[in-house]
Structure formats: structure tokens, C-alpha cells
Design a protein around this motif. Sequence first.
Motif: not given
Length: 79
Positions: A53-58, A72-73, A78-79
Motif C-alpha cells: 500500500f503506497g509507493k514507499n511501502a517497501t 528523494k523522499a 534528512i535535509d
Amino acid sequence: VAASGGYYISAPAAKIFASPGTLTGSIGVIMAKPNFEGFLSDLGVTIDEGKKFGKNATIMSQTTSFTRTQLKALNAIID
């Protein structure tokens, strides 16, 4: 003046004391994860992560590399 090493060496302390005029640098931030995909593949082990579920799930999965979107996320955090 305390550079990152000065802060790092005092980090385990219960309290850190500094004068109001003290300038302290940061320790820095490193974000990394192990990627065992190749190792597990060499052993004949495959991973079925099921529905995502979601593009950053993994994003912190230890069996995949970071995607460009995930990097990028993470860099934005961090920045």
C-alpha cells in the motif's frame, strides 16, 4: 565551540552542559539499509512481500534497493 566530535563523545552522558554562547555542530545523519536480495537469491530464497500500500511501502525492505522516488523522499527528510 564544539564540533561534531565534541557532541558525539558526550552523547552517552545523562546530561550535556553548555554555556549559552556555545556553538555546537551536528553529528550528521546517515540513512542506510542492508540489501540481502542478491545474497538470498544465491541461496535460492525468494521473498513474497504480498500486497503493498503506497509507493514507499517497501522503503526499508531489506530485500530491495531504494527507488529514486524513495531516495528523494528520504533526502527530503534528512535535509
